[in-house]
Scaffold this active site. Sequence first.
Site, PDB file in Angstrom:
ATOM      1  N   CYS A 128      25.165 -27.646  42.710  1.00 36.55           N
ATOM      2  CA  CYS A 128      24.585 -27.185  41.435  1.00 36.55           C
ATOM      3  C   CYS A 128      24.953 -25.719  41.193  1.00 36.55           C
ATOM      4  O   CYS A 128      25.190 -24.957  42.135  1.00 36.55           O
ATOM      5  CB  CYS A 128      23.063 -27.314  41.452  1.00 36.55           C
ATOM      6  SG  CYS A 128      22.450 -28.987  41.702  1.00 36.55           S
ATOM      7  N   CYS A 135      16.963 -28.332  44.628  1.00 31.27           N
ATOM      8  CA  CYS A 135      16.550 -29.599  44.032  1.00 31.27           C
ATOM      9  C   CYS A 135      16.809 -30.778  44.971  1.00 31.27           C
ATOM     10  O   CYS A 135      16.392 -31.905  44.701  1.00 31.27           O
ATOM     11  CB  CYS A 135      17.266 -29.827  42.704  1.00 31.27           C
ATOM     12  SG  CYS A 135      19.043 -30.163  42.853  1.00 31.27           S
ATOM     13  N   ASP A 139       9.851 -21.895  31.488  1.00 29.86           N
ATOM     14  CA  ASP A 139      10.348 -20.536  31.287  1.00 29.86           C
ATOM     15  C   ASP A 139      11.728 -20.504  30.647  1.00 29.86           C
ATOM     16  O   ASP A 139      12.050 -19.591  29.891  1.00 29.86           O
ATOM     17  CB  ASP A 139      10.319 -19.746  32.597  1.00 29.86           C
ATOM     18  CG  ASP A 139      10.963 -20.504  33.753  1.00 29.86           C
ATOM     19  OD1 ASP A 139      11.525 -21.596  33.530  1.00 29.86           O
ATOM     20  OD2 ASP A 139      10.879 -20.011  34.896  1.00 29.86           O
ATOM     21  N   GLU A 163      -0.368  17.946 -38.148  1.00 30.10           N
ATOM     22  CA  GLU A 163      -0.045  17.308 -39.440  1.00 30.10           C
ATOM     23  C   GLU A 163       0.177  18.347 -40.549  1.00 30.10           C
ATOM     24  O   GLU A 163       0.870  18.068 -41.528  1.00 30.10           O
ATOM     25  CB  GLU A 163      -1.175  16.355 -39.830  1.00 30.10           C
ATOM     26  CG  GLU A 163      -1.205  15.100 -38.948  1.00 30.10           C
ATOM     27  CD  GLU A 163      -2.462  14.264 -39.176  1.00 30.10           C
ATOM     28  OE1 GLU A 163      -2.334  13.134 -39.668  1.00 30.10           O
ATOM     29  OE2 GLU A 163      -3.568  14.751 -38.841  1.00 30.10           O
ATOM     30  N   HIS A 180       3.113   7.545 -25.929  1.00 30.09           N
ATOM     31  CA  HIS A 180       2.052   6.544 -25.932  1.00 30.09           C
ATOM     32  C   HIS A 180       1.118   6.772 -24.747  1.00 30.09           C
ATOM     33  O   HIS A 180       1.520   7.353 -23.730  1.00 30.09           O
ATOM     34  CB  HIS A 180       2.642   5.133 -25.828  1.00 30.09           C
ATOM     35  CG  HIS A 180       3.558   4.770 -26.955  1.00 30.09           C
ATOM     36  ND1 HIS A 180       3.153   4.787 -28.273  1.00 30.09           N
ATOM     37  CD2 HIS A 180       4.867   4.390 -26.965  1.00 30.09           C
ATOM     38  CE1 HIS A 180       4.175   4.419 -29.048  1.00 30.09           C
ATOM     39  NE2 HIS A 180       5.224   4.175 -28.270  1.00 30.09           N
ATOM     40  N   CYS A 204      21.291 -27.429  47.224  1.00 26.12           N
ATOM     41  CA  CYS A 204      20.461 -26.791  46.194  1.00 26.12           C
ATOM     42  C   CYS A 204      18.988 -27.058  46.487  1.00 26.12           C
ATOM     43  O   CYS A 204      18.647 -28.016  47.189  1.00 26.12           O
ATOM     44  CB  CYS A 204      20.840 -27.342  44.813  1.00 26.12           C
ATOM     45  SG  CYS A 204      19.908 -26.605  43.436  1.00 26.12           S
ATOM     46  N   LYS A 221      -6.690   6.870 -29.577  1.00 26.76           N
ATOM     47  CA  LYS A 221      -7.606   7.588 -30.464  1.00 26.76           C
ATOM     48  C   LYS A 221      -7.771   9.044 -30.008  1.00 26.76           C
ATOM     49  O   LYS A 221      -7.748   9.974 -30.822  1.00 26.76           O
ATOM     50  CB  LYS A 221      -8.958   6.865 -30.473  1.00 26.76           C
ATOM     51  CG  LYS A 221      -9.937   7.376 -31.506  1.00 26.76           C
ATOM     52  CD  LYS A 221     -11.098   6.394 -31.727  1.00 26.76           C
ATOM     53  CE  LYS A 221     -11.865   6.160 -30.446  1.00 26.76           C
ATOM     54  NZ  LYS A 221     -13.030   5.253 -30.665  1.00 26.76           N
ATOM     55  N   SER A 259       8.367   6.750 -24.870  1.00 29.25           N
ATOM     56  CA  SER A 259       8.676   5.474 -25.512  1.00 29.25           C
ATOM     57  C   SER A 259       9.871   4.814 -24.841  1.00 29.25           C
ATOM     58  O   SER A 259      10.815   5.490 -24.408  1.00 29.25           O
ATOM     59  CB  SER A 259       8.988   5.705 -26.992  1.00 29.25           C
ATOM     60  OG  SER A 259       9.547   4.548 -27.571  1.00 29.25           O
ATOM     61  N   SER A 260       9.849   3.491 -24.776  1.00 29.32           N
ATOM     62  CA  SER A 260      11.003   2.769 -24.216  1.00 29.32           C
ATOM     63  C   SER A 260      12.249   2.991 -25.062  1.00 29.32           C
ATOM     64  O   SER A 260      13.372   2.868 -24.573  1.00 29.32           O
ATOM     65  CB  SER A 260      10.700   1.270 -24.115  1.00 29.32           C
ATOM     66  OG  SER A 260      10.452   0.726 -25.408  1.00 29.32           O
TER      67      SER A 260
END
Length: 726
Positions: A590, A585, A521, A275, A224, A583, A263, A305-306
């Site tokens: 800590c 802080c 961070d 033919e 095809h 620390c 075609k 063809s499949s």
Amino acid sequence: SEYLEGPNENDLLRVCVATCNRADYSKLAPIMFGIKSHPEEFDLEVVVLGSHLIDDYGNTFRMIEQDDFDIGSKLHTIVRGEDEAAMVESVGLALVKLPDVLQRLRPDILVIHGDRFDALALATAAALMNIRILHVEGGEVSGTIDDSIRHAISKLAHYHACCTRMAEQHLIAMCEDHSRILLAGCPSYDKLLSTHHREDYMDIIKSWLGDKVQEYDYIVALQHPVTTDIQKSIKIYELMLDALLSFNKKTLILFPNIDAGSKEMVRVMRKKGIEQHPNFRAVKHIPFEQFIQLVCRAGCMIGNSSCGVREAGAFGTPVINLGTRQTGRETGENVLHVRDADTQNKIYHALELQFGKRYPCSKIYGDGNAVPRIIKFLRTIDLDEPLQKTFCFPPVKDSISQDIDHILETQSALAVDLGGTNLRVAIVCMRGNIVKKYTQPNPKTYEARMQLLLKMCVDAMRDAVGLNCRILGVGVSTGGRVNPQEGVVLHSTKLIQEWSSVDLRTPISDALHLPVWVDNDGNCAALAERKFGHGKGVENFVTVITGTGIGGGIIHHNELVYGTTFCAAELGHIMVSLEGPECSCGSRGCIEAYASGMALQREAKRLHDEDLLKVEGMEMKLSEPITAGHLINAARLGNSKADAVLNKASTALGVGIVNILHIVNPTLVILSGVLASYYQAPVQRIISERALFSAQSIKVLTSELEEPALLGAASMVLDYATRRIY
């Protein structure tokens, strides 16, 4: 349409089967016979259209009448021309004619097969008229425009009867509802597996190929056009005919289908005198039952063809598949592919290899019981279910594709890391690659810092254009406590001066006209792991930064934990002693006061001042500043004092992490920062010794990310700026 919502007359399920050509009828006929054999349950209507009604293609509607089916409607839908425009016009003509037929028949279910353009017209009309569609043989892949048509029909269809396990998986991947997919097998196998042992097979072979032909000593050819490359199709067809002429065996050749290019292929066949050639018999149509006998006992089948890759496998018939039309199909070992069929010699050599062989029978496409499964499936269809289809979409992976609006650009983020020493800006792409990085010393004052930050961002934006990077937004990682909702630094660390109550979002957004995200961070390190590192796909994990200070972030149910005042995950300030060292802080005991780079440096200086740091084999320059690295080096060389300091630091960090495990119970702990590789083994040991039994198996991993702060800052942009739902 309202007419579909009423009660079903006589409680019969009205099933309409629409057939377009000889090939799909071979698959639909067994289903039609199955439906017809249950008149107490089903009312069968048959619609015929397409090439069935064209004389050049054998007027194949007559075989439907010979099978004793009443044809409810015959629709002349083919516009002649056998080119691309004619195919499109044929679809349009079918769409004009179908509504009247479907409105008159009022089916509950329309059964459609395969991947032909006529079938697409049927599916489109039925879907728009609210008629349920059962699609047969969806989900397969062949490698041509047929794939696009087949998958389009699958998307319009409500139910699916597929042939192979792979086709079923394809339909599921296409978001079709698994409960509406039936793995039935190929209906044509029901007929071919039950009828190919006919006693009169030689009479059939001789009626088509002459009295002198023997079984396994002839060829069946069926090629095809491939509509996406018509000229190549014609060339391959010409080469196949030349090879068959040279091979000099009896050959049954079928005319190609009605697709664009057919075609020209027929013209080539006539030009070569096929033919009239004594070795060839050229035919437009063969009834399916007889075609089965011919394929079953052929010495070889050739073409695209499949049928060659599907039905022929059931008999072990050797097949030569030419070109790309069936490239994606599942095949048995009987199929030899000649995809690049560009010379007569290649095709001739394939004929020499395949002709006369026999292969094991393959049942990839069915076991002969497809129709009973389909009939049972039809019985289960609930017409009271909502007609609107629903799709089962899978989770979407992070997009790493180019932006559709800027096809030459890569989606990227501008990442900023405000550290105690340096100010860094980077262009980061969706994959986490750092395309370009800029580094400057972090100024000591607010004004100088903001001025430098904005200049670096503007420079990066300008460079991004040349690098084909589209900047989606800016992500900022900074030390201190941050309100990410407002983009404000609430309280800074002692390492960054003049950095409290600072609105970062507004000035950056105003200057660059981009959305801006800000976080500390520690949280950024966790976000980096979630998107690019060990935390990818992990719902609950903790990241601990072991650097100059100790920080981190907690991911719980895939989201960061912030707390009421954005003070959650201050992991460095978990207290592990009531009377420990002071620390930064202002408190005591800590983790950071024991295990941070600053703490280790402090202890290293103390030992050095007491002349207890240096050991044999350790090199130290007089002018060299004392760091945590000297302490670790001394311990490795046998310095017991240094080893004791590090043991206490490891224990403090390990005990702190045990506390974290007992509070949030993560799946994973990821250590990041310059000291991570040193602390990993001791922390894992302390968890196994001191954690509750159910937490002892939690793994401690060392981060593999080189730039967690920058990658985390970028991930805020890449995750949120690319979301479709906020």
